[in-house]
Design an enzyme around this catalytic site. Structure first.
Site, PDB file in Angstrom:
ATOM      1  N   ASP A 176      37.963  28.791  24.822  1.00  0.00           N
ATOM      2  CA  ASP A 176      39.292  29.403  24.961  1.00  0.00           C
ATOM      3  C   ASP A 176      39.515  30.683  24.149  1.00  0.00           C
ATOM      4  OD1 ASP A 176      39.639  27.091  26.389  1.00  0.00           O
ATOM      5  OD2 ASP A 176      41.191  26.228  25.111  1.00  0.00           O
TER       6      ASP A 176
ATOM      7  N   HIS B 278      43.201  32.436  23.126  1.00  0.00           N
ATOM      8  CA  HIS B 278      43.653  32.552  21.741  1.00  0.00           C
ATOM      9  C   HIS B 278      43.806  34.018  21.329  1.00  0.00           C
ATOM     10  CE1 HIS B 278      41.786  28.344  20.652  1.00  0.00           C
ATOM     11  NE2 HIS B 278      42.384  28.356  21.833  1.00  0.00           N
TER      12      HIS B 278
ATOM     13  N   ASP C 129      34.215  25.738  32.962  1.00  0.00           N
ATOM     14  CA  ASP C 129      35.500  25.550  33.615  1.00  0.00           C
ATOM     15  C   ASP C 129      36.524  26.502  33.041  1.00  0.00           C
ATOM     16  OD1 ASP C 129      37.500  24.160  31.619  1.00  0.00           O
ATOM     17  OD2 ASP C 129      35.627  23.067  31.345  1.00  0.00           O
TER      18      ASP C 129
ATOM     19  N   GLU D  71      46.955  32.297  31.444  1.00  0.00           N
ATOM     20  CA  GLU D  71      46.528  32.767  30.123  1.00  0.00           C
ATOM     21  C   GLU D  71      45.244  33.582  30.240  1.00  0.00           C
ATOM     22  OE1 GLU D  71      48.159  29.621  26.889  1.00  0.00           O
ATOM     23  OE2 GLU D  71      46.770  28.777  28.353  1.00  0.00           O
TER      24      GLU D  71
ATOM     25  N   GLU E  78      40.898  26.437  32.862  1.00  0.00           N
ATOM     26  CA  GLU E  78      42.092  25.663  33.185  1.00  0.00           C
ATOM     27  C   GLU E  78      43.268  26.582  33.513  1.00  0.00           C
ATOM     28  OE1 GLU E  78      43.929  21.722  31.126  1.00  0.00           O
ATOM     29  OE2 GLU E  78      43.721  23.455  29.836  1.00  0.00           O
TER      30      GLU E  78
END
Length: 755
Positions: A504, A508, A580, A586, A582
């Protein structure tokens, strides 16, 4: 919305091997079709008249590539990472790779990362094939590969449901294993790491098999040194025939497996079917294999791709990206053959597809092209910058005094909050959301309300909060990882959504960069204060997630896969279904952050890179992640979900890593919405948002008791701004119904600007 133990979460979501009650080894060895769906699957090449796409008219002649300026040649920085980032060696070192500080970066979030972690046996998907290192006991050891048709997909948990929760492709069916004589337990090594390719080698003593793995490659190629090739098949070879010479010393063979799938095999050495499970050669050489039988394979065999290079350029509102395939050997056509996904096909220039088609695992039908490069051209969203924007809004936002009074009323309350205390926490993700929230409020105070009093109350606080991170003095500071080459949290692996494991990062760091860009739009001098403190911090974050070129310290585009058309959030955790992503929203928020930061620092190449990523993502997101009723890419019994949930390389699961929702499935939908900014309407069309509202959200919205309701209501403004405005403007406002990363101030300002 959080979880502490990512490893358990990954195991929980990796449902496919147990969901149908079928043993894993049986699933891997059988190629029985599961549930089919209405669209006919891509047949073995060449495409037959039963293929859906064969009935379409031929595409119009492609346009000319643009003659723009390269946007990848200007580095963000060239020096070593900032001294504030302590240098560490990662506890989970790359496997099969050189990972000393002097070595090149190794990708953490791209298609081949599974080969560098765990026991190296999880698959990778260069597409259209899946490939994996296979050392199963009592079977031939080597590099296995396969291709699955759409007809083999498994839908669940109820295969007969009108809308499935998930679908996946059967894993690890060994159509072939590239092995060699006396080749047990070879070591897998990886070299030539790039964003689109890697070179794998299997080594046993002085015997070696080199296998270039390149996104979109038309052939699986193996170069044998000091080893006699053995091509094993767990499916079994029903027929094996020599078809004659192709070019120079390259001979063609066809292999029909017991599942009736035909493969073309090209070899520089003589091949013989030893038994139904083994094809053997009389000595070292080069072998190429592709699914189907086609003259296009004959014209390109003998030439194999060893690597691929990404380049990009822009001119005004036109952007272009190109995959250049570097080849070895010779073919009849002088070219190789490559596969492209639907989002490439729509904007391809200067080359026409062949009649070859193959299904991808989760992204529709791929087409093959005889070429050494693919060039795609996109129109860039250059005009969507700071101000509220929607596809239906007309011109520059205009606010009545009444609207501004209500926005100010909300801002008066919002600026009272403890920005520093809320932001200085143990999560780069949550702190980024908080910083972005207050940066938006400051933007509204300065440019919409033009209220210096409110601005002077909030701006110093949000600057102070950002500078904690710019000084790297937050509870869990960032460190520079010399093993994989990147900036990671010093929190334990299960904390902060796995940041220390490269999960991520674009989510972030995207929030932090976006917040900094917003503040710099108010006070440009702030970036250069204290010896460029904030400027250097933001550049370091951009370099981690979106460096235009690989260097000694960071890989190229850690967080953007131009071949797949989007980012992968999944870091260095092995996964049986691959990478992956999600949150689509974002993800594109990160690209917007790159654009805006490039704009405030005067780096036009960075700004254009952000624009290009946004354009590519828009096309791919609306094919693969957000589904209007007329979506032609995803199975008809899946598009009723409206959103992907979690898009993997090998499956799609209408779920999240943190739950489904308090009332219904609102978390699954909300995570594809937040944050709502001027770029949201560019991705989320009024048609899609209305369909999603009518089919999934309108019936549950009144019962949602928490901040997800605010997210869904602000998203509603993308097709019905009037009712969204009425909800946020009402007198009985409840602050509990708004997410910690959003504010009533920005919500009213955004909706008021598009009304």
């Amino acid at each position: 919305m959080g979880f502490r133990d990512l490893k358990n979460a990954f195991k929980k979501l990796d449902l496919h091997q147990k969901s149908e009650g079928q043993p894993e080894d049986q699933q891997q060895q059988e190629e029985q079709p599961s549930k089919t769906y209405d669209r006919a699957p891509a047949p073995p090449p060449p495409g037959s008249s039963t293929s859906e796409q064969s009935n379409n008219p031929p595409p119009p002649p492609p346009s000319r590539p643009i003659d723009g300026n390269s946007i990848l040649d200007t580095p963000i920085d060239t020096g070593a990472p900032l001294e504030i980032f302590r240098k560490i060696k990662h506890e989970q070192a790359p496997i099969g790779c050189c990972c000393e500080q002097r070595d090149a970066p190794i990708h953490t979030n791209n298609f081949y990362n599974n080969l560098t972690i765990g026991d190296q046996t999880m698959p990778c998907w260069p597409l259209p094939y899946s490939m994996w290192y296979s050392v199963d006991p009592d079977q031939d050891h080597g590099f296995a590969f396969n291709h699955t048709d759409a007809s083999q997909r498994v839908f669940g948990p109820d295969p007969g449901a009108p809308t499935a929760q998930y679908y996946f492709n059967p894993p690890k069916i060994k159509s072939f294993v590239l092995s060699a004589e006396n080749f047990s337990n070879p070591a897998l090594k990886l070299n030539d790491h790039s964003v689109m390719s890697v070179t794998a080698s299997l080594e046993k003593g002085n015997a070696k098999i080199t296998i270039p793995i390149v996104q979109g490659m038309g052939f699986i190629t193996a170069i044998y040194e000091n080893a006699k090739p053995v091509i094993a098949s767990q499916v079994g070879v029903h027929e094996f025939n020599k078809a004659g010479g192709v070019i120079n010393n390259v001979q063609k063979y066809t292999a029909k497996l017991f599942n009736q799938v035909v493969w073309s095999v090209y070899s520089t050495v003589d091949l013989t079917l030893k038994d139904p499970n083994h094809i053997v050669a009389n000595g070292p050489g080069i072998i190429q294999i592709a699914r189907g039988d086609s003259q296009h394979y004959d014209e390109t065999a003998g030439c194999y791709i060893k690597s691929a290079e990404l380049s990009a350029s822009a001119d005004g509102d036109q952007g272009q990206y190109k995959f250049t395939y570097h080849t070895e050997g010779q073919s009849k056509s002088g070219k190789t053959i490559v596969w492209a996904l639907p989002h490439h096909q729509e904007v391809m220039v200067n080359v026409q597809p062949t009649d070859l088609v193959l299904d991808s695992p989760t992204k529709g039908v791929m087409k093959a092209y005889v070429t050494n490069e693919l060039v795609m051209q996109e129109q860039l969203p250059v005009d969507i910058v700071w101000e509220p924007w929607a596809v239906f809004s007309a011109g520059k936002p205009s606010y009545s005094n009444e609207v501004k009074d209500l926005i100010k009323k909300a801002a008066v309350e919002d600026v009272k909050q403890d920005v520093v205390g809320m932001a200085n926490i143990d999560s780069m993700y949550t702190s980024g959301k908080v910083l972005d929230k207050f940066a938006h409020i400051a933007y509204v105070c300065r440019f919409i309300l033009q209220d210096d009093g409110l601005l002077n109350e909030v701006l110093p606080k949000v600057k102070q909060a950002v500078e904690i991170f710019a000084n790297n003095t937050q509870p869990y500071p960032l460190a520079y990882d010399c093993s994989w080459k990147g900036l990671v949290s010093t929190a334990e692996p299960g904390a902060d959504f796995g940041n220390s494991m490269y999960n991520d990062h674009h989510f972030h760091y995207g929030y932090h960069i976006h917040a900094i860009a917003l503040i710099a739009s108010i006070d440009p001098n702030w970036l250069s204060n204290n010896n460029n403190l904030v400027l250097n911090y933001a550049k370091a974050l951009v370099r981690d997630i979106a460096s235009p070129k690989a260097d000694q310290w960071f890989p190229q585009f850690r967080s953007m896969d131009f071949f797949n058309g989007h980012s992968w959030a999944h870091g260095i955790f092995p996964s049986g279904d691959g990478k992956d992503n999600e949150s689509s929203s974002e993800m594109y928020h990160f690209a917007r952050a790159i654009k805006l930061f490039g704009r405030v620092i005067g780096d036009s190449s960075m700004e254009k890179r952000g624009d290009l990523m946004l354009a590519v993502m828009k096309r791919s997101v609306n094919m693969y992640m957000l589904y209007t009723n007329d979506n032609k890419i995803q199975p008809p019994n899946f598009i009723g979900n409206k959103v992907s949930g979690i898009l993997f390389e090998n499956k799609i699961d209408y779920a999240t890593y943190f739950g489904r929702g308090t009332i219904g499935d609102e978390w699954i939908h909300g995570i594809h919405m937040l944050p709502i900014t001027p770029i949201s309407s560019y991705f989320r069309s009024p048609q899609f948002v209305k369909e999603e509202w009518d089919q999934k959200l309108g019936g549950i919205i009144d019962r949602i008791p928490d901040g997800w309701k605010g997210i869904l209501m602000l998203n509603k403004a993308l097709f019905d701004p009037k009712s969204a405005w009425d909800w946020f403007a009402r007198d009985d406002w409840d602050p509990a119904l708004i997410d910690n990363g959003m504010s009533r101030t920005w919500s009213l300002a955004y909706i008021g600007g598009i009304l």
